[in-house]
Write a protein that holds these residues in place. Sequence first.
Motif, PDB file in Angstrom:
ATOM      1  N   PRO A 232      57.676  32.963  30.183  1.00  0.00           N
ATOM      2  CA  PRO A 232      57.013  34.160  30.699  1.00  0.00           C
ATOM      3  C   PRO A 232      55.505  33.981  30.728  1.00  0.00           C
ATOM      4  O   PRO A 232      54.955  33.101  30.066  1.00  0.00           O
ATOM      5  CB  PRO A 232      57.408  35.229  29.682  1.00  0.00           C
ATOM      6  CG  PRO A 232      57.513  34.464  28.391  1.00  0.00           C
ATOM      7  CD  PRO A 232      58.079  33.108  28.769  1.00  0.00           C
ATOM      8  N   ALA A 233      54.848  34.842  31.482  1.00  0.00           N
ATOM      9  CA  ALA A 233      53.386  34.894  31.444  1.00  0.00           C
ATOM     10  C   ALA A 233      52.987  35.964  30.451  1.00  0.00           C
ATOM     11  O   ALA A 233      53.503  37.087  30.501  1.00  0.00           O
ATOM     12  CB  ALA A 233      52.823  35.222  32.820  1.00  0.00           C
ATOM     13  N   PRO A 234      52.101  35.671  29.513  1.00  0.00           N
ATOM     14  CA  PRO A 234      51.639  36.703  28.581  1.00  0.00           C
ATOM     15  C   PRO A 234      51.060  37.903  29.335  1.00  0.00           C
ATOM     16  O   PRO A 234      50.438  37.744  30.387  1.00  0.00           O
ATOM     17  CB  PRO A 234      50.558  35.981  27.770  1.00  0.00           C
ATOM     18  CG  PRO A 234      50.924  34.540  27.856  1.00  0.00           C
ATOM     19  CD  PRO A 234      51.495  34.354  29.228  1.00  0.00           C
ATOM     20  N   ASP A 235      51.280  39.080  28.822  1.00  0.00           N
ATOM     21  CA  ASP A 235      50.809  40.306  29.452  1.00  0.00           C
ATOM     22  C   ASP A 235      49.313  40.475  29.207  1.00  0.00           C
ATOM     23  O   ASP A 235      48.867  40.536  28.056  1.00  0.00           O
ATOM     24  CB  ASP A 235      51.573  41.502  28.885  1.00  0.00           C
ATOM     25  CG  ASP A 235      51.267  42.789  29.632  1.00  0.00           C
ATOM     26  OD1 ASP A 235      50.826  42.699  30.797  1.00  0.00           O
ATOM     27  OD2 ASP A 235      51.448  43.863  29.054  1.00  0.00           O
ATOM     28  N   VAL A 236      48.521  40.525  30.273  1.00  0.00           N
ATOM     29  CA  VAL A 236      47.070  40.658  30.168  1.00  0.00           C
ATOM     30  C   VAL A 236      46.572  41.636  31.224  1.00  0.00           C
ATOM     31  O   VAL A 236      47.285  41.971  32.170  1.00  0.00           O
ATOM     32  CB  VAL A 236      46.355  39.291  30.354  1.00  0.00           C
ATOM     33  CG1 VAL A 236      46.723  38.324  29.250  1.00  0.00           C
ATOM     34  CG2 VAL A 236      46.685  38.700  31.728  1.00  0.00           C
ATOM     35  N   ALA A 237      45.338  42.083  31.061  1.00  0.00           N
ATOM     36  CA  ALA A 237      44.693  42.939  32.059  1.00  0.00           C
ATOM     37  C   ALA A 237      44.057  42.053  33.126  1.00  0.00           C
ATOM     38  O   ALA A 237      43.187  41.228  32.826  1.00  0.00           O
ATOM     39  CB  ALA A 237      43.636  43.817  31.398  1.00  0.00           C
ATOM     40  N   VAL A 238      44.489  42.209  34.365  1.00  0.00           N
ATOM     41  CA  VAL A 238      44.050  41.332  35.451  1.00  0.00           C
ATOM     42  C   VAL A 238      42.745  41.829  36.066  1.00  0.00           C
ATOM     43  O   VAL A 238      42.631  42.985  36.465  1.00  0.00           O
ATOM     44  CB  VAL A 238      45.131  41.236  36.545  1.00  0.00           C
ATOM     45  CG1 VAL A 238      44.633  40.378  37.707  1.00  0.00           C
ATOM     46  CG2 VAL A 238      46.419  40.668  35.972  1.00  0.00           C
ATOM     47  N   LYS A 239      41.767  40.913  36.140  1.00  0.00           N
ATOM     48  CA  LYS A 239      40.504  41.200  36.827  1.00  0.00           C
ATOM     49  C   LYS A 239      40.370  40.394  38.111  1.00  0.00           C
ATOM     50  O   LYS A 239      39.854  40.881  39.114  1.00  0.00           O
ATOM     51  CB  LYS A 239      39.314  40.899  35.912  1.00  0.00           C
ATOM     52  CG  LYS A 239      39.080  41.923  34.813  1.00  0.00           C
ATOM     53  CD  LYS A 239      37.762  41.643  34.100  1.00  0.00           C
ATOM     54  CE  LYS A 239      37.476  42.707  33.053  1.00  0.00           C
ATOM     55  NZ  LYS A 239      36.188  42.443  32.343  1.00  0.00           N
ATOM     56  N   ASP A 240      40.812  39.121  38.077  1.00  0.00           N
ATOM     57  CA  ASP A 240      40.582  38.225  39.217  1.00  0.00           C
ATOM     58  C   ASP A 240      41.574  37.070  39.128  1.00  0.00           C
ATOM     59  O   ASP A 240      41.579  36.340  38.139  1.00  0.00           O
ATOM     60  CB  ASP A 240      39.141  37.714  39.179  1.00  0.00           C
ATOM     61  CG  ASP A 240      38.813  36.746  40.308  1.00  0.00           C
ATOM     62  OD1 ASP A 240      39.636  36.623  41.242  1.00  0.00           O
ATOM     63  OD2 ASP A 240      37.748  36.119  40.250  1.00  0.00           O
ATOM     64  N   THR A 241      42.406  36.908  40.144  1.00  0.00           N
ATOM     65  CA  THR A 241      43.424  35.853  40.120  1.00  0.00           C
ATOM     66  C   THR A 241      42.956  34.531  40.733  1.00  0.00           C
ATOM     67  O   THR A 241      43.722  33.560  40.742  1.00  0.00           O
ATOM     68  CB  THR A 241      44.689  36.309  40.870  1.00  0.00           C
ATOM     69  OG1 THR A 241      44.354  36.599  42.236  1.00  0.00           O
ATOM     70  CG2 THR A 241      45.287  37.546  40.226  1.00  0.00           C
ATOM     71  N   VAL A 242      41.715  34.471  41.232  1.00  0.00           N
ATOM     72  CA  VAL A 242      41.214  33.234  41.844  1.00  0.00           C
ATOM     73  C   VAL A 242      41.245  32.096  40.821  1.00  0.00           C
ATOM     74  O   VAL A 242      40.711  32.218  39.713  1.00  0.00           O
ATOM     75  CB  VAL A 242      39.781  33.427  42.377  1.00  0.00           C
ATOM     76  CG1 VAL A 242      39.206  32.089  42.847  1.00  0.00           C
ATOM     77  CG2 VAL A 242      39.776  34.420  43.527  1.00  0.00           C
ATOM     78  N   GLY A 243      41.883  30.982  41.186  1.00  0.00           N
ATOM     79  CA  GLY A 243      41.897  29.797  40.330  1.00  0.00           C
ATOM     80  C   GLY A 243      42.936  29.807  39.234  1.00  0.00           C
ATOM     81  O   GLY A 243      43.008  28.851  38.452  1.00  0.00           O
ATOM     82  N   ALA A 244      43.778  30.834  39.159  1.00  0.00           N
ATOM     83  CA  ALA A 244      44.775  30.895  38.082  1.00  0.00           C
ATOM     84  C   ALA A 244      45.804  29.773  38.220  1.00  0.00           C
ATOM     85  O   ALA A 244      46.188  29.147  37.228  1.00  0.00           O
ATOM     86  CB  ALA A 244      45.465  32.251  38.077  1.00  0.00           C
ATOM     87  N   GLY A 245      46.254  29.520  39.447  1.00  0.00           N
ATOM     88  CA  GLY A 245      47.217  28.439  39.659  1.00  0.00           C
ATOM     89  C   GLY A 245      46.632  27.085  39.309  1.00  0.00           C
ATOM     90  O   GLY A 245      47.318  26.222  38.745  1.00  0.00           O
ATOM     91  N   ASP A 246      45.367  26.884  39.622  1.00  0.00           N
ATOM     92  CA  ASP A 246      44.698  25.626  39.275  1.00  0.00           C
ATOM     93  C   ASP A 246      44.582  25.476  37.767  1.00  0.00           C
ATOM     94  O   ASP A 246      44.747  24.378  37.217  1.00  0.00           O
ATOM     95  CB  ASP A 246      43.303  25.571  39.900  1.00  0.00           C
ATOM     96  CG  ASP A 246      43.346  25.574  41.411  1.00  0.00           C
ATOM     97  OD1 ASP A 246      44.341  25.099  41.972  1.00  0.00           O
ATOM     98  OD2 ASP A 246      42.382  26.069  42.024  1.00  0.00           O
TER      99      ASP A 246
END
Length: 302
Positions: A232-246
């Motif tokens: 699973p992905a840990p539950d966090v507050a998302v601000k910006d997904t740019v570069g997450a896959g990298d």
Amino acid sequence: MKPIVVVGSSNTDLVANVERLPGEGETVMGTSMSKFAGGKGANQAVAAVRTGAKVAFVGAVGTDAFGDETVQAFEEDGLDLRFLKRTEEAPSGTALICVDQNGRNQIVVVPGANGLVGTEQIDSVDFSEFGIAVFQHEIPHEAVWHGLKKAHAAGCITILNPAPAAEVPAEILTMLDYLVPNEHELKIISEKGGSFEEMVEEMLSKGVKNLIVTLGAEGAACFSRDGNVAVPAPDVAVKDTVGAGDCFVGVFAASLYKGCDLEQSLRYAAAGASLSVTKVGAQASYVGWDEIEILAARAVVS
């Protein structure tokens, strides 16, 4: 293990924040503009080196101000830059990014110097120096395939993140230890299409040893003939997904470098990617190994 080598792009990201992403032919007003270090190859290299791996970067930047800033940042992070090309033939690569208030993004990449990375530059790399070789699609595909062949022949663990999404030659698929697309990229590289399960089976039948599909907020799953692993992905507050896959790819490679097994590496990669979306920017959001370990442990407990 021997060091990691990342072959790929380096960009300067120009990020416009907007309340909502524009539709076709639509103009929207931005709320702010920022500049960040980016590029899929550079992102993955920086994510890996910040988690404690030894990393060399193979790519190209211009002799302009963006290139100067990039080299200085790489040096501060401790990347091995023996194979980084400085060129006057093209400006440094740039990415134009819009991010809405929910963290969703639209990206346009202008390759610049990244488009000059060729087979001659790849031939300057002795892949036998390295244990893991990481590639993406933001440099000319001819250079990517050439590098993967050389890395495979040298006995490296090979990782391909097929982004931006494009077809991967059948010969190359057989040389991959890890193919790491997201769901959108998997649909594009699949020739047959069909259900998710059918696309996974297609990739494995073509010789991919391990297919890791990143699933955003749902985490990631690895499929192989030896069995499947999902984290699973840990539950966090998302601000910006740019570069997450990298970040996921870079931390995954660094975890293998550190001797972690597959499931551990996936958990650390998911934790690193989750931490990255809590901050703005790509490389600016990447953290060290200690923070990743803490979040990964919390995710297991929960």
